[in-house]
Structures are given as structure tokens and as C-alpha cells.
Design a protein around this motif. Structure first.
Motif, short mmCIF file in Angstrom:
data_model
loop_
_atom_site.label_atom_id
_atom_site.label_comp_id
_atom_site.label_asym_id
_atom_site.label_seq_id
_atom_site.Cartn_x
_atom_site.Cartn_y
_atom_site.Cartn_z
N GLU A 1 0.92 -1.15 -0.08
CA GLU A 1 0.02 0.02 -0.12
C GLU A 1 0.86 1.08 -0.14
OE1 GLU A 1 -3.82 1.28 2.72
OE2 GLU A 1 -1.84 1.45 3.77
N VAL B 1 0.76 -5.42 2.73
CA VAL B 1 -0.42 -5.78 2.82
C VAL B 1 -0.48 -7.21 2.07
CG1 VAL B 1 -1.57 -3.57 3.05
CG2 VAL B 1 -1.16 -4.58 0.90
N GLU C 1 -0.24 -10.50 3.13
CA GLU C 1 -0.85 -11.40 3.77
C GLU C 1 -2.55 -11.16 3.78
OE1 GLU C 1 0.08 -14.42 4.91
OE2 GLU C 1 1.89 -13.89 4.11
N LYS C 2 -2.73 -9.81 4.08
CA LYS C 2 -4.08 -9.39 4.10
C LYS C 2 -4.72 -9.60 2.45
CE LYS C 2 -6.88 -5.21 4.70
NZ LYS C 2 -6.91 -3.79 4.66
N PHE C 3 -4.09 -9.25 1.54
CA PHE C 3 -4.36 -9.38 0.17
C PHE C 3 -4.68 -10.84 0.00
CE2 PHE C 3 -5.16 -7.14 -3.50
CZ PHE C 3 -4.93 -8.11 -4.67
N LEU D 1 -5.29 -13.35 1.92
CA LEU D 1 -6.63 -13.73 2.99
C LEU D 1 -7.77 -13.41 2.40
CD1 LEU D 1 -5.33 -13.24 6.46
CD2 LEU D 1 -5.84 -15.66 5.35
N GLU D 2 -8.08 -12.17 1.71
CA GLU D 2 -9.01 -11.70 1.11
C GLU D 2 -9.09 -12.47 -0.22
OE1 GLU D 2 -8.48 -7.48 0.46
OE2 GLU D 2 -8.88 -7.01 2.52
#
Length: 262
Positions: free
Chosen positions: A219, A242, A244-246, A248-249
Motif C-alpha cells: 500500500e 499488505v 498477507e491481508k491481500f 486472505l481476502e
């Protein structure tokens, strides 16, 4: 005798970091430097109405006009101790007051220069500044992501440890040489360019690790940095991983799609 050129004196006085002022033969302050104005929190327009007797406290200072008159007539130097009281504060700060006549010729002197040598206040200010700098440094170095300062030519001029971890030895390199995408373009460069135009921007882009072996998602946040005259001199780029967040989403969306298919 020539007259005192205030405009010619001002740049020279402002270059000195000790509070000082010039008073004419009547005792009126005709010019003071920025350090003096900042110390007493006044503007140059307010100087003519300034009552120094209430601001610089000393037995000798009560006879300031007599001291100045003697210096103008006889020359020499005069020093005495006192206290400075800042507007809006009840604290008194010890000061050594040094006076000497200036712009003298065969006909006499035109003004008296008064220099305030602060004894405790500057040390307190220096300690406070050092503490603030240490706190800022701790915040910058403690941030887990990337913090980087780029100049108008897209060159990296400062970075935190997060940048050193992501791209070691990057100081002096161009933005496009540091951040690369799997497709070959420079991710987040639009964020940098917008920040250099004065616009705060944000974007999420895919980024290659510097060894080219790992694909990440960053980001990017860009904030303009203004120098003298409020002209934009560079931009701060903040990068947050981001990945890991990406992922997971993405996995969640895939699971929801499979669930909908049945």
C-alpha cells in the motif's frame, strides 16, 4: 554623521542565533533580529511599543537610558546580569546583557547594540529539542513498514530501517530502480508524482522483492514535503506490506465463490 541603515543591518542580525537589538540615541529600538522576536513573541511592527523594563529585569536595567547615553558619549562596553520574562509566562530566565555602541565616527555613535546571552533558557530549549528529535527518531525507526523521502528528481535522500530491510543500499537511487513490478513498470510511481504536485495519494500495487524472487503487495501513500517559500521539494512515501491481508481476502472470495457454486 551618516544615518543608521536599518535595512542593511537586518539580514546580518537575523543570521545570528543570539537575541539582540539596536537602540538609537533616544533609547528606541529600531531593529531586532529574529531570535529576539521569537524569544519575546513579538513582531517587528510591535518593537516601537515594546517596554523592555518589564521584560528584562535587573537593577542596572532600570537605568538603561543612562547606560546607553554613557556608551554613546564615551564608548566602551557594559555588561550586567538580569532575568528575562517571556510573555504569558511567570518563569524568569537568567541572562547576561552585553551592550556596546556601534556605527561610531568622529562625530559620535548612532546606536547601541544589546546582546542577550541566555544562560538557562537555551539549554532548556536544546534539551527539549533533543528529546523531541529522539522521540521522532524512535517513531520513524520503529515503524515496521517503509518510510522514504524522495526529492523532485525521484532520488531517495532518506529512509528508515524498513527501507533498508526491503532494499539495502538504496540511498541515492531512483524510485524506478527501487520499486519494480512483475510486469516491469514501477509500482506506486503515480503516487509519488501526485505528491510532488501537492496531492496526497494512496494506491495498492504488486511489487517484486529486490532479489526478484518474491511477489508482494504494497500500500503506497504519498505526502508532499514543502521547503522554503512553501515550494514542494520532495515527497514522503509510506509503504505498508499488505500481502498477507491481500492473500486472505483472495482466499475468502474464492471460498465464497465455491460455496455459491455448491
Amino acid at each position: 554623521m551618516s544615518t543608521l541603515d536599518v535595512q542593511q543591518c537586518q539580514p546580518l542580525l537575523d543570521g545570528l542565533n543570539m537575541p539582540l537589538y539596536l537602540a538609537d540615541t533616544s533609547g528606541r529600538i529600531v531593529v531586532a533580529n529574529q531570535a529576539f522576536l521569537s524569544l519575546f513573541m513579538v513582531t517587528s511592527e510591535e518593537l516601537k511599543d515594546l517596554d523592555l523594563v518589564d521584560m528584562i529585569v535587573s537593577p542596572e536595567h532600570a537605568n538603561i537610558n543612562t547606560i546607553d547615553k554613557n556608551l554613546i558619549e564615551n564608548g566602551g562596553r557594559y555588561s550586567f546580569e538580569g532575568e528575562v520574562r517571556i510573555k504569558g509566562s511567570t518563569d524568569a530566565h537568567p541572562v547576561l546583557i552585553n551592550k556596546s555602541p556601534i556605527n561610531c565616527d568622529s562625530e559620535g555613535c548612532l546606536a547601541v547594540l544589546t546582546v542577550l546571552q541566555m544562560r538557562g533558557l537555551y539549554q532548556e530549549m536544546r534539551n527539549a529539542l533533543d528529546a523531541t528529535e529522539s522521540q521522532i527518531k524512535a517513531i520513524l525507526e520503529g515503524y515496521p513498514g517503509v518510510l522514504a523521502l524522495f526529492n523532485a528528481d525521484h532520488k531517495l535522500t532518506w529512509a528508515n530501517k524498513g527501507m533498508e530491510h526491503f532494499a539495502p543500499g538504496s540511498i541515492g537511487k531512483g524510485y524506478e530502480d527501487i520499486f519494480r513490478s512483475p510486469e516491469g513498470f514501477s509500482p506506486g510511481v503515480t503516487v509519488l508524482e501526485n505528491a510532488l504536485k501537492g496531492q496526497r495519494d494512496l494506491d495498492i500495487q504488486q511489487v517484486l522483492s529486490t532479489d526478484g524472487e518474491e511477489e508482494l503487495f504494497f500500500e503506497f501513500i504519498g505526502t508532499p514535503v514543502k521547503g522554503s517559500g512553501k515550494k514542494i521539494s520532495g515527497a514522503i512515501i509510506i509503504c505498508r506490506d499488505v500481502t498477507e491481508k491481500f492473500k486472505l481476502e483472495k482466499q475468502l472470495r474464492h471460498a465464497q465463490k465455491m460455496e455459491a457454486i455448491g
